[in-house]
Scaffold this motif. Structure first.
Motif, PDB file in Angstrom:
ATOM      1  N   LEU A   1       2.664   1.688  -3.328  1.00  0.00           N
ATOM      2  CA  LEU A   1       1.752   2.154  -4.377  1.00  0.00           C
ATOM      3  C   LEU A   1       1.391   3.630  -4.195  1.00  0.00           C
ATOM      4  CD1 LEU A   1      -0.656  -0.893  -4.779  1.00  0.00           C
ATOM      5  CD2 LEU A   1       0.969  -0.006  -6.467  1.00  0.00           C
TER       6      LEU A   1
ATOM      7  N   GLU B   1       0.826  -1.201   0.000  1.00  0.00           N
ATOM      8  CA  GLU B   1       0.000   0.000   0.000  1.00  0.00           C
ATOM      9  C   GLU B   1       0.866   1.259   0.000  1.00  0.00           C
ATOM     10  OE1 GLU B   1      -3.463   2.028   2.803  1.00  0.00           O
ATOM     11  OE2 GLU B   1      -2.037   0.624   3.681  1.00  0.00           O
TER      12      GLU B   1
ATOM     13  N   VAL C   1      -5.993   3.649  -3.447  1.00  0.00           N
ATOM     14  CA  VAL C   1      -5.081   2.624  -2.916  1.00  0.00           C
ATOM     15  C   VAL C   1      -5.512   2.174  -1.519  1.00  0.00           C
ATOM     16  CG1 VAL C   1      -2.699   2.144  -2.237  1.00  0.00           C
ATOM     17  CG2 VAL C   1      -3.157   3.404  -4.343  1.00  0.00           C
TER      18      VAL C   1
ATOM     19  N   GLY D   1       2.895   5.967  -6.876  1.00  0.00           N
ATOM     20  CA  GLY D   1       1.879   6.603  -7.713  1.00  0.00           C
ATOM     21  C   GLY D   1       1.968   8.115  -7.674  1.00  0.00           C
TER      22      GLY D   1
END
Length: 196
Positions: free
Chosen positions: A87, A84, A112, A91
């Protein structure tokens, strides 16, 4: 106490979503009211957490023959959280390279966070977490769609504030339901629980 720790973690994130995102274009008085409501919800959650954690676990659970504690924090949980975090920050870096407006970060984080509940629902055997996963993921996706439509100024409200308020409301409702259920089962009042 460990049975309810996940609720406190979720409530903390819900509060953070509201405090960080209940600003413009929301009128300042409305933002203040939303922040006050979020803090009040967190206080209520902490109080309920205290009441429920002082109640003894159901006899079957304490004997090891009943359901497992609500939240298990182990290697699987750690891996999900690491993915998590990777990401989220990965991201955000990609969005920065794409020169996306900062508001899109809020939508990405919500997406997410929502998706990370899917494996946890399986791991914790808690189907009700799927509702949180879908709710938060949908609001994150809505923010990304809004970015594509050029409505970036409202992304923090939709993907941040509404997400946080929903998390706090859901956790509060869940804890109230658990308190009612424990009283209906004849559990002793918090003040009459045996001392450890």
């Amino acid at each position: 106490m460990g049975r309810f720790t996940g609720f406190l973690i979720g409530a903390g994130f819900g509060l953070a979503f509201v405090l960080a995102n209940a600003g413009p274009p929301v009128p300042p008085p409305v933002g203040v009211v939303l922040r006050v409501l979020a803090v009040a919800a967190l206080v209520a959650i902490v109080v309920l957490f205290g009441i429920l954690s002082r109640r003894p676990a159901p006899a079957a659970e304490a004997a090891g023959t009943g359901p497992a504690p609500l939240f298990r924090f182990g290697p699987f949980y750690g891996i999900v959280v690491l993915i998590e975090v990777a990401l989220i920050f990965g991201g955000i870096q990609v969005l920065r390279l794409l020169e996306a407006p900062w508001q899109v970060n809020v939508a990405w984080i919500a997406l997410v966070v929502g998706l990370h509940f899917l494996p946890l629902a399986w791991y914790w055997r808690m189907r009700e977490i799927l509702g949180a996963a879908l709710y938060i993921s949908a609001l994150g996706t809505a923010g990304l769609v809004m970015a594509g439509l050029g409505a970036v100024e409202w992304i923090p409200f939709v993907s941040g504030t509404v997400t946080g308020l929903g998390m706090l409301t859901g956790i509060l409702a869940g804890l109230v339901g658990m308190l009612r259920a424990s009283r209906a089962d004849g559990a002793p009042a918090a003040g009459t629980a045996p001392a450890p």
